[in-house]
Design an enzyme around this catalytic site. Structure first.
Site, PDB file in Angstrom:
ATOM      1  N   GLN A 150      46.285  37.302  42.602  1.00  0.00           N
ATOM      2  CA  GLN A 150      45.151  37.891  43.312  1.00  0.00           C
ATOM      3  C   GLN A 150      44.213  36.779  43.745  1.00  0.00           C
ATOM      4  O   GLN A 150      43.547  36.156  42.936  1.00  0.00           O
ATOM      5  CB  GLN A 150      44.402  38.878  42.419  1.00  0.00           C
ATOM      6  CG  GLN A 150      43.217  39.488  43.141  1.00  0.00           C
ATOM      7  CD  GLN A 150      42.345  40.332  42.250  1.00  0.00           C
ATOM      8  OE1 GLN A 150      42.780  40.826  41.231  1.00  0.00           O
ATOM      9  NE2 GLN A 150      41.087  40.479  42.640  1.00  0.00           N
ATOM     10  N   CYS A 186      41.677  43.893  43.131  1.00  0.00           N
ATOM     11  CA  CYS A 186      42.555  44.094  41.978  1.00  0.00           C
ATOM     12  C   CYS A 186      43.217  45.464  41.979  1.00  0.00           C
ATOM     13  O   CYS A 186      44.353  45.609  41.525  1.00  0.00           O
ATOM     14  CB  CYS A 186      41.817  43.848  40.669  1.00  0.00           C
ATOM     15  SG  CYS A 186      40.348  44.866  40.425  1.00  0.00           S
ATOM     16  N   HIS A 190      38.345  45.528  35.949  1.00  0.00           N
ATOM     17  CA  HIS A 190      39.534  44.942  36.585  1.00  0.00           C
ATOM     18  C   HIS A 190      40.728  45.885  36.432  1.00  0.00           C
ATOM     19  O   HIS A 190      40.910  46.482  35.380  1.00  0.00           O
ATOM     20  CB  HIS A 190      39.828  43.597  35.906  1.00  0.00           C
ATOM     21  CG  HIS A 190      40.939  42.825  36.512  1.00  0.00           C
ATOM     22  ND1 HIS A 190      40.952  42.413  37.822  1.00  0.00           N
ATOM     23  CD2 HIS A 190      42.108  42.378  35.971  1.00  0.00           C
ATOM     24  CE1 HIS A 190      42.070  41.732  38.059  1.00  0.00           C
ATOM     25  NE2 HIS A 190      42.780  41.710  36.958  1.00  0.00           N
ATOM     26  N   ASP A 197      48.951  41.216  36.021  1.00  0.00           N
ATOM     27  CA  ASP A 197      47.533  40.942  36.278  1.00  0.00           C
ATOM     28  C   ASP A 197      47.454  39.756  37.231  1.00  0.00           C
ATOM     29  O   ASP A 197      47.745  38.621  36.845  1.00  0.00           O
ATOM     30  CB  ASP A 197      46.828  40.633  34.960  1.00  0.00           C
ATOM     31  CG  ASP A 197      45.346  40.356  35.111  1.00  0.00           C
ATOM     32  OD1 ASP A 197      44.867  40.150  36.258  1.00  0.00           O
ATOM     33  OD2 ASP A 197      44.645  40.335  34.091  1.00  0.00           O
TER      34      ASP A 197
END
Length: 190
Positions: free
Chosen positions: A49, A55, A128, A143
């Protein structure tokens, strides 16, 4: 309560608070994995990201792109991005997302459709989104803020195994109630 969720669940998305405890854990986890290594499926689709406050989009992309055996996107921005980046590295995928005008339009439009106003890409937020997916029999935490996916070991049920990991997130910040879990599952039958 998990019994009420239709099966099969193919991905789980978690919205959680970014706290000092979490950041300390994240740094420690990254250091440990860099030191000891981990097995990561070569078939896993992971993207870094690099776009601020994207996100949720990245989490959904991870959930969808790692389930193309079940989900088959039709023509449009998602299919175009996946076709263009499937054999790319996570960093190269991020560069494509940064320059995708189609993704920017879809992201902007969907961020306005919610019940609350979405933060701008420059705003500092303290929550997040991440995704949990199963690939080649293992549960992965996806992630985009991390340099690599996290292999949480063998998995037979994405929902049950994700919840075990999510409980660890919650145990790190037991006084925080800002956790939301979304299961990507079939529509419930009447």
């Amino acid at each position: 309560m998990l019994a009420f969720i239709p099966r099969p669940v193919i991905a789980v998305v978690l919205l959680f608070p970014i706290t000092q405890k979490y950041e300390a854990f994240r740094r420690s986890e990254e250091s440990q994995i860099r030191s000891t290594g981990q097995t990561v499926s070569p078939d896993l689709y992971f993207v870094r990201q690099t776009i601020g406050n994207a996100c949720g989009t990245i989490g959904l992309l991870h959930a969808l792109a790692n389930n193309l055996d079940t989900l088959r996107p039709g023509p449009g921005p998602l299919k175009s991005i996946l076709d263009q980046t499937m054999s790319s590295s996570p960093d190269d995928r991020a560069k494509v997302l940064e320059t995708s005008e189609d993704l920017a339009r879809v992201h902007e439009a969907s961020s306005r459709e919610g019940q609350t106003s979405a933060p701008s890409s420059e705003d500092d937020v303290d929550t997040h989104f991440i995704a949990f997916v199963k690939k080649d029999g293992c549960l992965y935490e996806m992630d985009g803020r991390k340099p690599f996916p996290i292999n949480h070991g063998s998995s037979t049920d994405v929902l049950v195994d994700s919840v075990k990991v999510i409980k660890q997130f919650m145990e790190r910040d037991p006084d925080n109630l800002n956790f939301t879990v979304i299961a990507l599952a079939p529509a419930q039958q009447d």
